[in-house]
Design a protein around this motif. Structure first.
Motif, PDB file in Angstrom:
ATOM      1  N   GLN A   1       0.841  -1.169   0.000  1.00  0.00           N
ATOM      2  CA  GLN A   1       0.000   0.000   0.000  1.00  0.00           C
ATOM      3  C   GLN A   1       0.891   1.238   0.000  1.00  0.00           C
ATOM      4  O   GLN A   1       1.887   1.298   0.706  1.00  0.00           O
ATOM      5  N   ASP A   2       0.493   2.251  -0.806  1.00  0.00           N
ATOM      6  CA  ASP A   2       1.261   3.487  -0.921  1.00  0.00           C
ATOM      7  C   ASP A   2       0.754   4.457   0.126  1.00  0.00           C
ATOM      8  O   ASP A   2      -0.416   4.830   0.137  1.00  0.00           O
ATOM      9  N   TRP A   3       1.653   4.868   1.049  1.00  0.00           N
ATOM     10  CA  TRP A   3       1.255   5.744   2.143  1.00  0.00           C
ATOM     11  C   TRP A   3       1.666   7.191   1.933  1.00  0.00           C
ATOM     12  O   TRP A   3       1.603   7.991   2.853  1.00  0.00           O
ATOM     13  N   GLU A   4       2.041   7.550   0.700  1.00  0.00           N
ATOM     14  CA  GLU A   4       2.417   8.932   0.429  1.00  0.00           C
ATOM     15  C   GLU A   4       1.167   9.809   0.474  1.00  0.00           C
ATOM     16  O   GLU A   4       0.111   9.444  -0.050  1.00  0.00           O
ATOM     17  N   PRO A   5       1.272  10.958   1.109  1.00  0.00           N
ATOM     18  CA  PRO A   5       0.093  11.838   1.169  1.00  0.00           C
ATOM     19  C   PRO A   5      -0.200  12.471  -0.209  1.00  0.00           C
ATOM     20  O   PRO A   5       0.704  12.818  -0.952  1.00  0.00           O
ATOM     21  N   VAL A   6      -1.461  12.619  -0.523  1.00  0.00           N
ATOM     22  CA  VAL A   6      -1.916  13.265  -1.757  1.00  0.00           C
ATOM     23  C   VAL A   6      -2.503  14.608  -1.358  1.00  0.00           C
ATOM     24  O   VAL A   6      -3.405  14.686  -0.538  1.00  0.00           O
ATOM     25  N   VAL A   7      -1.972  15.668  -1.958  1.00  0.00           N
ATOM     26  CA  VAL A   7      -2.428  17.016  -1.640  1.00  0.00           C
ATOM     27  C   VAL A   7      -3.272  17.519  -2.813  1.00  0.00           C
ATOM     28  O   VAL A   7      -2.809  17.568  -3.950  1.00  0.00           O
ATOM     29  N   ILE A   8      -4.494  17.904  -2.529  1.00  0.00           N
ATOM     30  CA  ILE A   8      -5.383  18.440  -3.558  1.00  0.00           C
ATOM     31  C   ILE A   8      -5.470  19.941  -3.318  1.00  0.00           C
ATOM     32  O   ILE A   8      -5.840  20.393  -2.230  1.00  0.00           O
ATOM     33  N   ARG A   9      -5.118  20.701  -4.357  1.00  0.00           N
ATOM     34  CA  ARG A   9      -5.100  22.158  -4.235  1.00  0.00           C
ATOM     35  C   ARG A   9      -6.056  22.779  -5.236  1.00  0.00           C
ATOM     36  O   ARG A   9      -6.420  22.183  -6.234  1.00  0.00           O
ATOM     37  N   LYS A  10      -6.357  24.044  -4.960  1.00  0.00           N
ATOM     38  CA  LYS A  10      -7.135  24.809  -5.921  1.00  0.00           C
ATOM     39  C   LYS A  10      -6.252  25.120  -7.119  1.00  0.00           C
ATOM     40  O   LYS A  10      -5.031  25.099  -7.035  1.00  0.00           O
ATOM     41  N   LYS A  11      -6.886  25.470  -8.200  1.00  0.00           N
ATOM     42  CA  LYS A  11      -6.135  25.859  -9.385  1.00  0.00           C
ATOM     43  C   LYS A  11      -5.366  27.137  -9.096  1.00  0.00           C
ATOM     44  O   LYS A  11      -5.784  27.965  -8.288  1.00  0.00           O
ATOM     45  N   ALA A  12      -4.278  27.303  -9.791  1.00  0.00           N
ATOM     46  CA  ALA A  12      -3.507  28.537  -9.669  1.00  0.00           C
ATOM     47  C   ALA A  12      -4.360  29.686 -10.204  1.00  0.00           C
ATOM     48  O   ALA A  12      -5.127  29.508 -11.148  1.00  0.00           O
ATOM     49  N   PRO A  13      -4.232  30.848  -9.603  1.00  0.00           N
ATOM     50  CA  PRO A  13      -5.055  31.972 -10.067  1.00  0.00           C
ATOM     51  C   PRO A  13      -4.695  32.344 -11.510  1.00  0.00           C
ATOM     52  O   PRO A  13      -3.533  32.343 -11.885  1.00  0.00           O
ATOM     53  N   ASN A  14      -5.722  32.678 -12.260  1.00  0.00           N
ATOM     54  CA  ASN A  14      -5.485  33.070 -13.648  1.00  0.00           C
ATOM     55  C   ASN A  14      -5.064  34.540 -13.700  1.00  0.00           C
ATOM     56  O   ASN A  14      -4.971  35.222 -12.679  1.00  0.00           O
ATOM     57  N   ALA A  15      -4.824  35.046 -14.896  1.00  0.00           N
ATOM     58  CA  ALA A  15      -4.302  36.402 -15.063  1.00  0.00           C
ATOM     59  C   ALA A  15      -5.267  37.452 -14.508  1.00  0.00           C
ATOM     60  O   ALA A  15      -4.847  38.427 -13.889  1.00  0.00           O
ATOM     61  N   ALA A  16      -6.549  37.241 -14.706  1.00  0.00           N
ATOM     62  CA  ALA A  16      -7.526  38.216 -14.222  1.00  0.00           C
ATOM     63  C   ALA A  16      -7.543  38.245 -12.689  1.00  0.00           C
ATOM     64  O   ALA A  16      -7.650  39.314 -12.081  1.00  0.00           O
ATOM     65  N   ALA A  17      -7.425  37.079 -12.070  1.00  0.00           N
ATOM     66  CA  ALA A  17      -7.427  37.034 -10.605  1.00  0.00           C
ATOM     67  C   ALA A  17      -6.156  37.650 -10.035  1.00  0.00           C
ATOM     68  O   ALA A  17      -6.166  38.228  -8.948  1.00  0.00           O
TER      69      ALA A  17
END
Length: 170
Positions: free
Chosen positions: A9-25
């Motif tokens: 079993q793979d015990w590496e943590p998986v990090v889910i992030r929001k998308k990087a902000p686009n140019a307008a943001a």
């Protein structure tokens, strides 16, 4: 699935992030203020023609230059002089005016005239016009003035009704 090996079993943590902000943001005032608070470098640039329409009026664009350099003649074909003269001459020889040549309602008048002349028109079929072209008088006028765009179907009708070859050698 025997022989593949032990199941691990793979015990590496998986990090889910929001998308990087686009140019307008990134340009949003809140994002700029947050970056200032965190001490990040902020670069501001003033565009030279921002908020004005100088670029469109002061210099010619690529498309405008192409249009200016265009030398091709883009006009519609017109009725040749020889054809319009032939139409006029053939119509006058048949003793028809433009509206008589154009309208099929003239058929009854021609039929009555023919029958009243003791069926003389049966001996000369060119006087008895069963087939008129059924076009507006304006079409005949445009052909005779040379303003019309040549239509082979109309020219064929004119040749058939007038009984002459209007194009080419006679």
């Amino acid at each position: 699935m025997a022989g593949i090996g032990p199941i691990t079993q793979d015990w590496e943590p998986v990090v889910i992030r929001k998308k990087a902000p686009n140019a307008a943001a990134k340009k949003d005032e809140k994002a700029v203020n947050a970056a200032r608070r965190m001490g990040a470098e902020i670069e501001t640039l003033k565009k030279s023609n921002a908020g004005s329409n100088k670029a469109a009026s002061s210099s010619t664009t690529l498309n405008t230059r192409k249009l200016d350099e265009e030398t091709e003649n883009l006009t519609h074909d017109k009725v040749p002089t020889e054809l319009k003269k032939n139409i006029i001459q053939a119509r006058i020889d048949k003793k028809l005016n433009q509206s008589q040549l154009a309208q099929a309602s003239n058929f009854t008048k021609l039929l009555v005239d023919c029958l009243s002349s003791e069926l003389a028109c049966l001996h000369e079929p060119s006087l008895f016009l069963f087939q008129l072209i059924n076009e507006k008088p304006q079409v005949i006028q445009e052909y005779e003035s040379g303003k019309a765009i040549p239509n082979q179907q109309i020219i064929n009708k004119l040749e058939r009704v007038l009984g002459v070859k209007l194009r080419g050698k006679k």
